[in-house]
Design a protein around this motif. Sequence first.
Motif, PDB file in Angstrom:
ATOM      1  N   ALA A  20       0.797  -1.223   0.000  1.00  0.00           N
ATOM      2  CA  ALA A  20       0.000   0.000   0.000  1.00  0.00           C
ATOM      3  C   ALA A  20       0.832   1.276   0.000  1.00  0.00           C
ATOM      4  CB  ALA A  20      -0.928   0.000   1.215  1.00  0.00           C
ATOM      5  N   ALA A  21       2.008   1.242   0.601  1.00  0.00           N
ATOM      6  CA  ALA A  21       2.815   2.453   0.708  1.00  0.00           C
ATOM      7  C   ALA A  21       4.036   2.416  -0.198  1.00  0.00           C
ATOM      8  CB  ALA A  21       3.248   2.654   2.171  1.00  0.00           C
ATOM      9  N   ASP A  22       4.801   1.343  -0.110  1.00  0.00           N
ATOM     10  CA  ASP A  22       6.053   1.266  -0.861  1.00  0.00           C
ATOM     11  C   ASP A  22       5.859   0.834  -2.306  1.00  0.00           C
ATOM     12  OD1 ASP A  22       7.091   1.818   1.639  1.00  0.00           O
ATOM     13  OD2 ASP A  22       7.650  -0.262   2.035  1.00  0.00           O
ATOM     14  N   ARG A  23       4.732   0.179  -2.579  1.00  0.00           N
ATOM     15  CA  ARG A  23       4.437  -0.327  -3.937  1.00  0.00           C
ATOM     16  C   ARG A  23       5.547  -1.234  -4.460  1.00  0.00           C
ATOM     17  NH1 ARG A  23      -0.758   0.742  -3.218  1.00  0.00           N
ATOM     18  NH2 ARG A  23      -1.380   2.905  -3.610  1.00  0.00           N
ATOM     19  N   ARG A  24       6.046  -2.117  -3.601  1.00  0.00           N
ATOM     20  CA  ARG A  24       7.094  -3.061  -4.012  1.00  0.00           C
ATOM     21  C   ARG A  24       6.527  -4.433  -4.339  1.00  0.00           C
ATOM     22  NH1 ARG A  24      12.071  -2.485   0.101  1.00  0.00           N
ATOM     23  NH2 ARG A  24      12.950  -4.009  -1.374  1.00  0.00           N
ATOM     24  N   VAL A  25       5.269  -4.663  -4.021  1.00  0.00           N
ATOM     25  CA  VAL A  25       4.599  -5.902  -4.404  1.00  0.00           C
ATOM     26  C   VAL A  25       3.222  -5.560  -4.945  1.00  0.00           C
ATOM     27  CG1 VAL A  25       5.826  -7.254  -2.660  1.00  0.00           C
ATOM     28  CG2 VAL A  25       3.565  -6.335  -2.127  1.00  0.00           C
ATOM     29  N   PHE A  26       2.676  -6.462  -5.758  1.00  0.00           N
ATOM     30  CA  PHE A  26       1.315  -6.293  -6.262  1.00  0.00           C
ATOM     31  C   PHE A  26       0.628  -7.644  -6.258  1.00  0.00           C
ATOM     32  CE2 PHE A  26       3.619  -7.631  -9.978  1.00  0.00           C
ATOM     33  CZ  PHE A  26       2.715  -8.262 -10.819  1.00  0.00           C
ATOM     34  N   GLU A  27      -0.677  -7.630  -6.400  1.00  0.00           N
ATOM     35  CA  GLU A  27      -1.444  -8.860  -6.424  1.00  0.00           C
ATOM     36  C   GLU A  27      -1.827  -9.221  -7.853  1.00  0.00           C
ATOM     37  OE1 GLU A  27      -4.741  -9.321  -3.706  1.00  0.00           O
ATOM     38  OE2 GLU A  27      -3.875  -7.843  -2.337  1.00  0.00           O
ATOM     39  N   TYR A  28      -1.627 -10.487  -8.182  1.00  0.00           N
ATOM     40  CA  TYR A  28      -2.123 -11.012  -9.445  1.00  0.00           C
ATOM     41  C   TYR A  28      -2.051 -12.535  -9.382  1.00  0.00           C
ATOM     42  CZ  TYR A  28      -3.722 -10.553 -14.238  1.00  0.00           C
ATOM     43  OH  TYR A  28      -4.500 -10.594 -15.363  1.00  0.00           O
ATOM     44  N   TRP A  29      -2.506 -13.178 -10.455  1.00  0.00           N
ATOM     45  CA  TRP A  29      -2.513 -14.628 -10.528  1.00  0.00           C
ATOM     46  C   TRP A  29      -1.140 -15.121 -10.960  1.00  0.00           C
ATOM     47  CZ3 TRP A  29      -6.515 -17.925  -9.269  1.00  0.00           C
ATOM     48  CH2 TRP A  29      -6.320 -19.282  -9.577  1.00  0.00           C
ATOM     49  N   ALA A  30      -0.475 -15.863 -10.077  1.00  0.00           N
ATOM     50  CA  ALA A  30       0.800 -16.508 -10.408  1.00  0.00           C
ATOM     51  C   ALA A  30       0.511 -17.997 -10.547  1.00  0.00           C
ATOM     52  CB  ALA A  30       1.828 -16.211  -9.327  1.00  0.00           C
ATOM     53  N   TRP A  76      -8.506  -8.044 -13.557  1.00  0.00           N
ATOM     54  CA  TRP A  76      -7.865  -9.083 -14.359  1.00  0.00           C
ATOM     55  C   TRP A  76      -7.290  -8.518 -15.652  1.00  0.00           C
ATOM     56  CZ3 TRP A  76      -6.307 -13.167 -12.140  1.00  0.00           C
ATOM     57  CH2 TRP A  76      -7.037 -13.766 -11.095  1.00  0.00           C
ATOM     58  N   GLN A  77      -7.939  -7.526 -16.232  1.00  0.00           N
ATOM     59  CA  GLN A  77      -7.435  -6.991 -17.493  1.00  0.00           C
ATOM     60  C   GLN A  77      -6.474  -5.821 -17.291  1.00  0.00           C
ATOM     61  OE1 GLN A  77     -11.326  -6.269 -19.175  1.00  0.00           O
ATOM     62  NE2 GLN A  77     -11.076  -4.046 -19.032  1.00  0.00           N
ATOM     63  N   VAL A  83       2.626 -17.260 -16.898  1.00  0.00           N
ATOM     64  CA  VAL A  83       2.707 -16.036 -17.682  1.00  0.00           C
ATOM     65  C   VAL A  83       2.816 -16.321 -19.173  1.00  0.00           C
ATOM     66  CG1 VAL A  83       3.725 -14.743 -15.774  1.00  0.00           C
ATOM     67  CG2 VAL A  83       5.221 -15.877 -17.420  1.00  0.00           C
ATOM     68  N   ALA A  84       2.997 -17.591 -19.528  1.00  0.00           N
ATOM     69  CA  ALA A  84       3.123 -17.956 -20.939  1.00  0.00           C
ATOM     70  C   ALA A  84       2.442 -19.301 -21.167  1.00  0.00           C
ATOM     71  CB  ALA A  84       4.593 -18.025 -21.358  1.00  0.00           C
ATOM     72  N   ALA A  85       2.022 -19.544 -22.399  1.00  0.00           N
ATOM     73  CA  ALA A  85       1.390 -20.817 -22.750  1.00  0.00           C
ATOM     74  C   ALA A  85       2.410 -21.953 -22.624  1.00  0.00           C
ATOM     75  CB  ALA A  85       0.841 -20.758 -24.170  1.00  0.00           C
TER      76      ALA A  85
END
Length: 417
Positions: free
Chosen positions: A77-87, A171-172, A234-236
């Motif tokens: 929330a503050a440092d913006r060093r991580v984000f959420e997504y589907w791994a 998601w997009q 991240v890739a097929a």
Amino acid sequence: MRGAKISLAEARRLALHGQLLDGLESLPEGKEGVAEAIERLGYVQIDTIAAVARAHHHTLWTRRPDYTTAMLHDLQAADRRVFEYWAHAMAYVPMSDYRYYVPQMNRIRAEGPPWMREWRAKHSDVIEAVHARIRSEGSLASKDFEPPPGTKRGTWWDWKPAKRALELLFWQGDLMIAERRNFQKVYDLTERILPLDVDRSPPSDEACGRFQVRRALRSLGVARDREVLEFVKVAAKPIVREALDGLVEDGEVVPVEIEGRTDRAYYALAERLETTFDRPIPPHVHILSPFDGLIIQRPRIEWLFDFEYTIECYVPEAKRKYGYFVLPILYGDRLVARLDAKADRKAERLIVRKIWIEPWFEPPEEFLIRLGDALARFALFNQCTSISVERMSPPKGKSVITRQARAALAAGGGEST
């Protein structure tokens, strides 16, 4: 180096080194150590189950014992060093990896699966309204959008339209998770969250494939091809396979033969094979989350640790072999036991319903003492000041564990029963 032959014990060492569980490297203290752990692991899986501390907190605490939930919140929330997504699943991901997830976002924006295309076409007005409101008002959570009268809440298919629109925009790549408040997602425009110095240019398919192979092998240590394919997505799969072959041809990745196993090819980074076997692994005890990166691929831990594991919270109670939320126990380089635990936060008590020792393992007193210490630390991490160890199978050693947990908790400000 065109190939290598290692023992199964050396394969476990590679895996534990990649997962920061071999005790041979120290992370920086505090938030910096948490950031480095996420960077080196590649992702930390998020899960909603709260029988004990949620999986992402548990996983990070296992690597960085001074971890607090505020550290992860600040990094997002503050440092913006991580984000959420589907791994591998929904996860906290290093912000430095953002660009490798952009092609997946673009594919979803351009097309997505059939149900997504249908819903997007039918509810474009809702999507536009939700997007416009966040652009105008700033960060918002799902609860800030009132559902239409009579709307049923529940699973994805029962979500109110605004919630589904938020998720589609996420998601997009139009929205990101700005933070979590009491575990609830708070969304904002990507352009307001993504740091200006983060590369957002979409890489080529080849670059994505090579990224996935490198990420997987750094984290897994040694892996079968299917485990590389399932690490992050991240890739097929054909692209990842081609990247794996290319990195082998370049000498960066080495085919590995594991003594006693002839089922299929294994792979490791050449640099890891040269640096990982210098020192023995200390006999530490780690109580692991079911969603820990070491064990999240269940077939993998069967061949690597001879440990059969199924998380049974999704299994009807009558069909459970062990319990609702059973935690594997790592001792040195082996998975030797498991326990069924629940944090009774109101009573500040960690309830250990049962501990199971693996049939092949004859626990020495050193292990029992270390497990008592680990239980005390785990209780305090879960804001519990007491422990109740109800049963153990076989029962021999329970008194040692309980006595040690009592002493360790007393030293840390709690007690054991």
